[in-house]
Design a protein around this motif. Sequence first.
Motif, mmCIF file in Angstrom:
data_model
loop_
_atom_site.group_PDB
_atom_site.id
_atom_site.type_symbol
_atom_site.label_atom_id
_atom_site.label_comp_id
_atom_site.label_asym_id
_atom_site.label_seq_id
_atom_site.Cartn_x
_atom_site.Cartn_y
_atom_site.Cartn_z
ATOM 1 N N UNK A 158 0.818 -1.207 0.000
ATOM 2 C CA UNK A 158 0.000 0.000 0.000
ATOM 3 C C UNK A 158 0.857 1.265 0.000
ATOM 4 N N UNK A 159 2.155 1.138 0.275
ATOM 5 C CA UNK A 159 3.051 2.289 0.264
ATOM 6 C C UNK A 159 3.202 2.818 -1.161
ATOM 7 N N UNK A 172 13.062 -0.395 3.761
ATOM 8 C CA UNK A 172 11.848 -0.401 2.953
ATOM 9 C C UNK A 172 10.776 -1.301 3.549
ATOM 10 N N UNK A 173 11.173 -2.454 4.060
ATOM 11 C CA UNK A 173 10.207 -3.356 4.677
ATOM 12 C C UNK A 173 9.521 -2.701 5.861
ATOM 13 N N UNK A 174 10.287 -1.985 6.674
ATOM 14 C CA UNK A 174 9.753 -1.262 7.823
ATOM 15 C C UNK A 174 8.714 -0.248 7.371
ATOM 16 N N UNK A 175 9.019 0.526 6.331
ATOM 17 C CA UNK A 175 8.116 1.563 5.848
ATOM 18 C C UNK A 175 6.849 0.965 5.234
ATOM 19 N N UNK A 231 1.649 8.965 7.238
ATOM 20 C CA UNK A 231 2.182 8.175 8.345
ATOM 21 C C UNK A 231 3.602 8.628 8.614
ATOM 22 N N UNK A 232 3.946 8.797 9.879
ATOM 23 C CA UNK A 232 5.211 9.435 10.228
ATOM 24 C C UNK A 232 6.133 8.504 11.005
ATOM 25 N N UNK A 233 7.400 8.521 10.601
ATOM 26 C CA UNK A 233 8.478 7.928 11.377
ATOM 27 C C UNK A 233 9.300 9.091 11.917
#
Length: 233
Positions: free
Chosen positions: A17-18, A222-225, A195-197
């Motif tokens: 979905x990113x 990338x997997x984390x995001x 969405x924020x990191x």
Amino acid sequence: MTSTVPVSPIRLAEGSALQAVLLDMDGTLVDTEGFWWEAERDVFAELGHELDDAWRDVVVGGPMTRSAGYLIEVTGADITLPELTVLLNDRFEKRIGLGVPLMPGAGKLLAELTAAAVPTALVSASHRRIIDRVLHSLGPSHFALSIAGDEVARTKPHPDPYLIAARGLGAEPARCAVIEDTATGVASAEAAGCRVVAVPSVAPIAPAEGRVVVGSLEEVDLGFLRKLITVTN
């Protein structure tokens, strides 16, 4: 050189979905927040004023006009806002001309996003002249576009910079992951619906709904995001 206008059609990220990743610059990708404070401190010293370290948390991460205006007010310095803005940008640009250190994990993350063809934008409250100089250290090929603080009517903490970046990449804000280091930048991204990191640099940032706080970009890939974005088509 990147700009607020993409030079070619953007292909959105596939497989999750990113749709895009939007990144702040100072204190997030490059270790320059201290450079700004040094520039402010040195310029005001030449004007005959000593800055209180407690003011650093107030001016960090904000637009130049807000930070400079605040320092003029609290010091009573005899200088106009336009004059001070020029002095600060000149001093900062001279400092980064000596080299810009990347934050830990920044180079690796940018390389991974580029290799995966994830649309990426640089979104900063810094002026265009500063962004273009820093891009030489970051690698302009990593970004499809960049947004400068002096190119938008309302910069951070308003949502406009991130809304413009998402629109420029053809992405929905809710399907964009934003990486920020200050409360001002976080407020901007969250107001835009992203969405924020948060990777705090100078002042702490508390976790909140829709927000993840990490200690370093070395914890982000990338997997984390992709896991942050749960919106479905």
